[in-house]
Design an enzyme around this catalytic site. Structure first.
Site, short mmCIF file in Angstrom:
data_model
loop_
_atom_site.label_atom_id
_atom_site.label_comp_id
_atom_site.label_asym_id
_atom_site.label_seq_id
_atom_site.Cartn_x
_atom_site.Cartn_y
_atom_site.Cartn_z
N HIS A 85 123.79 -12.77 -4.55
CA HIS A 85 122.92 -13.81 -3.97
C HIS A 85 123.84 -14.75 -2.83
O HIS A 85 123.13 -15.01 -1.86
CB HIS A 85 122.45 -14.69 -5.01
CG HIS A 85 121.67 -14.04 -5.99
ND1 HIS A 85 120.30 -13.65 -5.65
CD2 HIS A 85 121.96 -13.40 -7.40
CE1 HIS A 85 119.91 -12.88 -6.94
NE2 HIS A 85 120.88 -12.62 -7.70
N ASP A 91 123.72 -15.29 4.88
CA ASP A 91 123.00 -14.71 5.96
C ASP A 91 121.95 -15.59 6.58
O ASP A 91 120.88 -16.01 6.28
CB ASP A 91 122.25 -13.62 5.52
CG ASP A 91 121.73 -12.76 6.73
OD1 ASP A 91 121.65 -13.25 7.83
OD2 ASP A 91 121.21 -11.51 6.76
N GLY A 118 110.60 -12.09 -6.83
CA GLY A 118 112.21 -11.89 -6.67
C GLY A 118 112.89 -13.20 -6.08
O GLY A 118 113.41 -13.22 -5.15
N ASP A 140 111.31 -13.64 -11.22
CA ASP A 140 112.43 -12.95 -11.24
C ASP A 140 112.92 -12.16 -12.48
O ASP A 140 113.04 -12.89 -13.53
CB ASP A 140 113.84 -13.42 -10.95
CG ASP A 140 114.80 -12.51 -10.08
OD1 ASP A 140 114.88 -12.72 -8.71
OD2 ASP A 140 115.36 -11.70 -10.73
N GLU A 169 105.33 -7.27 -12.94
CA GLU A 169 104.32 -6.41 -13.85
C GLU A 169 104.04 -7.06 -14.86
O GLU A 169 102.93 -6.60 -15.41
CB GLU A 169 104.79 -5.13 -13.73
CG GLU A 169 104.90 -4.39 -12.62
CD GLU A 169 106.38 -4.58 -11.85
OE1 GLU A 169 106.29 -4.27 -10.59
OE2 GLU A 169 106.96 -5.31 -12.42
N GLU A 183 111.39 -12.29 -0.40
CA GLU A 183 112.34 -11.46 0.80
C GLU A 183 112.42 -10.07 -0.09
O GLU A 183 113.52 -10.00 -0.82
CB GLU A 183 113.39 -12.26 0.80
CG GLU A 183 114.31 -12.02 1.90
CD GLU A 183 115.20 -10.85 1.54
OE1 GLU A 183 115.10 -9.53 1.47
OE2 GLU A 183 116.65 -10.96 1.34
N GLU A 192 115.51 0.35 -1.54
CA GLU A 192 116.12 -0.80 -2.63
C GLU A 192 115.33 -2.11 -2.10
O GLU A 192 115.63 -3.12 -2.11
CB GLU A 192 117.54 -0.98 -2.17
CG GLU A 192 118.20 -1.87 -3.23
CD GLU A 192 118.19 -3.38 -3.20
OE1 GLU A 192 117.68 -4.26 -4.04
OE2 GLU A 192 118.44 -3.73 -1.75
N HIS A 370 122.86 -9.21 7.13
CA HIS A 370 123.59 -8.66 6.15
C HIS A 370 123.03 -7.11 5.87
O HIS A 370 123.57 -6.20 5.54
CB HIS A 370 123.28 -9.28 4.81
CG HIS A 370 122.10 -9.38 3.97
ND1 HIS A 370 121.17 -10.08 4.37
CD2 HIS A 370 121.62 -8.60 3.02
CE1 HIS A 370 119.82 -9.68 3.61
NE2 HIS A 370 120.72 -8.92 2.62
#
Length: 426
Positions: A85, A91, A118, A140, A169, A183, A192, A370
């Site tokens: 993180h 970034d 997320g 998350d 889900e 993001e 990924e 990044h």
């Protein structure tokens, strides 16, 4: 940990005369963009029933969520590491673009319900709360959600930012949302990535006419020349302190170029205008479209140089929902006629952005992020003349072993020789 509880939130050459590729390997970062050895995306399919639904969709039954596998658990566990993180937050191109997009769309966020898919440490959720969101669901599946909840409390936002610790889900909320922000982009855009989770959240909760940030994404590819990289990794072995170590060349190529590499290149390395591999409209894309992406390409080299491989990068665009359709039929018309959206399979000279929408780009000519660029190197370069044609096909598909891995099947030919390179991003 991963359930709905816890509301705290290879290579081979085609057999043609003269072809000469050899096995090789990869340098640079392996694994996901945040994890060094865990990766990918995988989300169960829900029937589309809200903002982009057709009249018949409501009559279809919900499909059961894909079970949380050991791969999923390992992936989520990797996100509990603070360094992952830290890299993303530091970034500045990434983080400040997201903050600018939130403020640019404040009129859609203020007083509304937002879902952050997320959420990680919760920084985007907090930006949304600062923009006036009435309520933010920060979701998350990683244990980082525990820290996110503490960050929210420390900023006196616990009444407005609700951290949900679980997969999108599996978690449940009792209302629709006006905005989804995420993001989700991984290396090579789809590797990924969490796009499947965004689709699931969209189909479960997004109001008709709601806003998705970012709304569009485009994956590009282009042939590159990179003699310094090849010299550094391969030619070095011809003379090592005066010793001929050429016997190491085959192994060196295998270790350096077998797998895709995440590195930074510049526009000077790019030999042609880029080709659009895949355009993603976040309002309409479906889960099955992520299983396999294929394209055919044809480039004309703008220079005389050795061709060392292909580079991949992406853009994402943040624009309002005014142009987003109310059903899939209208959107299909929009994709084929709009000047705003790139079309799969087209070589582009310039990004089309007539409305000056906010864009986050990972292109070689733009400020580095990044994500850098993803490079697929050949084991031996191909000498290319100016105006020489480079053509072939590319298929990106989810691995059957683990849908968080991505198979890459690349066919390319130039100067009368044809080759195939297969890689696994894992």
């Amino acid at each position: 940990m991963y359930g709905s509880t816890g509301y705290s939130n290879g290579y081979h050459q085609q057999q043609q005369p003269g072809a000469g590729e050899k096995r090789g390997g990869g340098r640079g970062r392996r694994g996901g963009r945040r994890s060094r050895d865990l990766h990918g995306f995988s989300v169960p399919e829900y029937n589309h029933h809200q903002n982009n639904s057709t009249d018949n969709d409501d009559q279809q039954e919900h499909k059961s969520p894909h079970p949380c596998t050991d791969f999923d658990k390992a992936y989520f566990h990797s996100y509990a590491h603070v360094g992952i993180h830290e890299e993303m937050i530091k970034d500045r191109v990434r983080t400040e673009t997201y903050r600018a997009a939130i403020m640019q769309h404040q009129s859609f966020i203020e007083g509304k319900v937002v879902m952050d898919v997320g959420c990680g440490t919760g920084i985007l959720s907090i930006f949304c709360a600062q923009a006036g969101a009435k309520r933010v669901y920060a979701v998350d599946a990683s244990d980082i959600a525990v820290q996110a909840n503490e960050v929210v409390k420390a900023n006196n936002l616990a009444e407005r930012v609700i951290v949900l610790h679980g997969r999108v889900e599996d978690v449940e909320i009792d209302e629709e949302v006006d905005v989804i922000i995420s993001e989700w982009m991984g290396y090579m855009l789809l590797y990924e990535s969490m796009l499947g989770s965004v689709i699931t959240a969209r189909d479960r909760w997004l109001k008709r006419g709601g806003l998705i940030l970012p709304c569009n994404a485009t994956l590009y590819m282009a042939p590159i020349t990179h003699p310094d990289r090849y010299k550094d990794s391969i030619e070095f072995w011809h003379n090592v302190y005066g010793i001929d170590m050429s016997a190491m060349l085959q192994l060196a190529k295998q270790c350096a170029f077998e797998e895709p590499c995440v590195e930074t290149i510049t526009g000077e390395n790019v030999m042609t205008w880029p080709h659009v591999v895949k355009h993603v409209d976040c309002y309409t894309i479906q889960l099955h479209e992520l299983e396999s992406v294929s394209t055919r390409y044809k480039f004309q080299s703008m220079m005389r140089a050795p061709l060392h491989g292909f580079a991949f990068w992406f853009d994402v665009e943040f624009s309002g929902p005014a142009n987003s359709p109310t059903n899939n039929h209208n959107q299909s018309l929009l994709i084929t006629t709009s000047n705003n959206n790139p079309v799969d399979g087209i070589t582009r000279k310039k990004r089309a952005n007539p409305n000056q929408a906010l864009v986050l780009s990972t292109a070689p000519e733009d400020p580095p992020t990044h994500w850098e660029q993803t490079l697929i190197y050949f084991y031996d370069p191909i000498e290319v003349e100016q105006d020489q044609i480079i053509e072939g096909s590319l298929t990106l598909s989810q691995s059957k072993e683990n849908r968080r891995f991505m198979n890459i099947h690349l066919e390319y030919s130039s100067g009368g020789r044809s080759y195939v390179k297969e890689s696994l991003m894992r």
